[in-house]
Scaffold this motif. Structure first.
Motif, mmCIF file in Angstrom:
data_model
loop_
_atom_site.group_PDB
_atom_site.id
_atom_site.type_symbol
_atom_site.label_atom_id
_atom_site.label_comp_id
_atom_site.label_asym_id
_atom_site.label_seq_id
_atom_site.Cartn_x
_atom_site.Cartn_y
_atom_site.Cartn_z
ATOM 1 N N MET A 115 0.794 -1.304 -0.151
ATOM 2 C CA MET A 115 0.108 -0.027 0.150
ATOM 3 C C MET A 115 0.766 1.302 0.012
ATOM 4 O O MET A 115 0.663 1.957 -0.958
ATOM 5 C CB MET A 115 -0.891 0.065 1.306
ATOM 6 N N ILE A 116 2.101 1.184 0.913
ATOM 7 C CA ILE A 116 2.613 2.377 0.994
ATOM 8 C C ILE A 116 3.267 2.708 -0.298
ATOM 9 O O ILE A 116 3.267 3.844 -1.012
ATOM 10 C CB ILE A 116 3.769 2.152 2.086
ATOM 11 N N LYS A 117 4.029 1.654 -1.022
ATOM 12 C CA LYS A 117 4.698 1.688 -2.217
ATOM 13 C C LYS A 117 3.778 2.132 -3.552
ATOM 14 O O LYS A 117 4.337 2.427 -4.498
ATOM 15 C CB LYS A 117 5.721 0.368 -2.696
ATOM 16 N N SER A 118 2.398 2.080 -3.205
ATOM 17 C CA SER A 118 1.616 2.392 -4.281
ATOM 18 C C SER A 118 0.793 3.477 -4.023
ATOM 19 O O SER A 118 -0.325 3.771 -4.635
ATOM 20 C CB SER A 118 0.769 1.018 -4.680
ATOM 21 N N GLY A 119 0.929 4.387 -3.247
ATOM 22 C CA GLY A 119 0.606 5.733 -2.848
ATOM 23 C C GLY A 119 -0.877 5.539 -1.743
ATOM 24 O O GLY A 119 -1.350 6.624 -1.716
ATOM 25 N N GLY A 392 -1.631 6.297 -15.034
ATOM 26 C CA GLY A 392 -0.805 6.188 -13.765
ATOM 27 C C GLY A 392 -0.841 4.768 -13.099
ATOM 28 O O GLY A 392 -1.776 4.116 -13.580
ATOM 29 N N ARG A 393 -0.017 4.591 -12.519
ATOM 30 C CA ARG A 393 -0.082 3.364 -11.778
ATOM 31 C C ARG A 393 0.972 3.434 -10.518
ATOM 32 O O ARG A 393 1.575 4.192 -10.152
ATOM 33 C CB ARG A 393 0.631 2.434 -12.819
ATOM 34 N N GLY A 394 0.704 2.492 -9.400
ATOM 35 C CA GLY A 394 0.952 2.500 -8.290
ATOM 36 C C GLY A 394 2.743 2.867 -8.180
ATOM 37 O O GLY A 394 3.280 3.543 -7.421
#
Length: 434
Positions: A115-119, A392-394
């Motif tokens: 989750m953190i790495k995809s915003g 866009g993407r994570g």
């Protein structure tokens, strides 16, 4: 006192009118302290203790995932391409029955990394061993609305113990982690909890003054069962039981008729739309354009990684924007700007956090993500909102802050040991499948 200054960035505010501008933003005491277009005022430069050059970056509110089961990251890819009831009863529930607190911890930690790495900066989680999920939330720095999900298909003494566990978790964790953790009350679903049991959860929610969360009308079979068992459809059923007398967020809400949509709007019930999970399980397509038109707050959720199979809310935005165009034959429904609101502002609204997160606005919490727009799929620079949703993407996310604390810096986690978490999660899965 630390005062972060981001300069020369592109900012998307996510307000009702929407604003995209080139300029600067300052963060202090966990909040957005100031922001503006153009060059940074001299006083802001002088008061900054940390300066970030935002060139080539787009800054926006962190994404809000309003329905999921984080620990189910351990079950990713385990039982794909099955109908919901088969998937649940013959694969998910038997394996989940083996979960220990440690399994939930490492599965949730794996989800936190993703989750953190995809915003994603705020997430909703419904599961068991919730104190371990809360520990992950506290350590990771994420914001969360957590809830002990309860399935009531069990003897009365077990029902009582589960309810007591849910209440105890709420009392211990609501407001913890410097206010980053909120708690909801969650009977799992109308088809897994008898009516008198749901009533007890409603009573607990009133006593604790907490919102409620449940799965509802995910499949046609579940709706038909509700009619057979209780003589009405799930929306009316839950309304009769008083659930909607509390602020309520329902997940899925795929199979609704006009009367149900009107009632959800009247009761101010929010809906977490989980398009990819619903498509993968062939549960159906929710009537999102009709819900939005009726004034229902619709946010986005991934569901668990076992039915998605990732936690990338950028992908969820893309799917939500495209899916409803395809099934309606109307390319104007769920435009990019609305899909982006569903992942931010409407997510905050559905969790009672509007005015705290979900927007870039002075005085709100500094839950911010930075997206790398110095890439081919963000060129030409025609419409950044369109690019975020459709291109866009994570993996485009390079920095993440929650409450002004940086959780991701140049794609590197600052609060979690990604390598260790992946190794421990793999060991948990192997034990569960042994």
């Amino acid at each position: 006192m630390t005062r972060l200054l981001i300069k020369q960035g592109t900012f998307v505010t996510i307000d009702e009118q929407f604003s995209v501008f080139q300029g600067w933003l300052a963060v202090e005491n966990g909040q957005i302290a100031a922001m503006g277009e153009g060059e940074v005022p001299q006083r802001e430069s002088e008061s900054a203790t940390e300066i970030l050059d935002g060139s080539g970056l787009l800054f926006m509110p962190g994404l809000i995932n309003t329905h999921g089961h984080a620990a189910m990251s351990l079950l990713r890819g385990m039982a794909d391409d099955l109908v919901l009831q088969d998937w649940l009863q013959n694969h998910m529930w038997p394996t989940e029955a083996k979960f220990t607190g440690d399994d939930v911890y490492w599965g949730s930690a794996l989800a936190a990394v993703e989750m953190i790495k995809s915003g994603t900066t705020t997430f909703v989680d419904m599961y068991d061993h919730m104190q371990r999920v809360a520990e992950v939330t506290e350590t990771s720095g994420l914001r969360a609305s957590l809830t002990r999900g309860v399935i009531g298909l069990c003897p009365e003494d077990v029902q009582k113990a589960k309810l007591e566990d849910a209440i105890r978790f709420a009392r211990e964790w609501h407001g913890q982690a410097n206010g980053r953790i909120n708690v909801m009350i969650s009977p799992h679903a109308p088809y897994t909890c008898p009516p008198d049991y749901i009533l007890k959860f409603v009573e607990a929610a009133h006593e604790l003054d907490l919102p409620m969360h449940t799965h509802m009308s995910e499949t046609l079979a579940e709706v038909e069962q509700n009619v057979r068992d209780y003589g009405c459809r799930p929306v009316e059923h839950l309304d009769r039981l008083g659930m909607f007398s509390r602020p309520t967020l329902v997940a899925h809400a795929v199979h609704l008729n006009d009367e149900e949509i009107a009632l959800l709007a009247e009761r101010k019930v929010a809906v977490s739309h989980n398009p990819i999970s619903n498509l993968k399980l062939a549960s159906g397509v929710a009537r999102v354009p009709d819900l939005l038109k009726a004034g229902v707050t619709v946010s986005l959720g991934t569901d668990g990684a076992a039915s998605n199979n990732n936690l990338d809310l950028f992908q969820e935005m893309t799917t939500a924007a495209l899916l409803h165009k395809g099934v309606s034959g109307d390319p104007t429904v769920v435009p990019a700007v609305e899909a982006l609101r569903m992942a931010t502002l409407y997510g905050a609204r559905s969790l009672g956090l509007e005015g705290a997160v979900g927007q870039l606005k002075v005085g709100l919490k500094a839950d911010i993500i930075a997206v790398n727009i110095a890439q081919a799929h963000f060129v030409p620079r025609t419409d950044y909102v369109s690019h975020l949703v459709y291109s866009g993407r994570g993996s485009d996310v390079v920095h993440v802050w929650v409450d002004g604390k940086q959780l991701l810096r140049d794609r590197q986690l600052t609060t979690l040991d990604e390598e260790k978490i992946m190794a421990e999660a793999e060991l948990c899965y192997r034990r569960l499948r042994a």
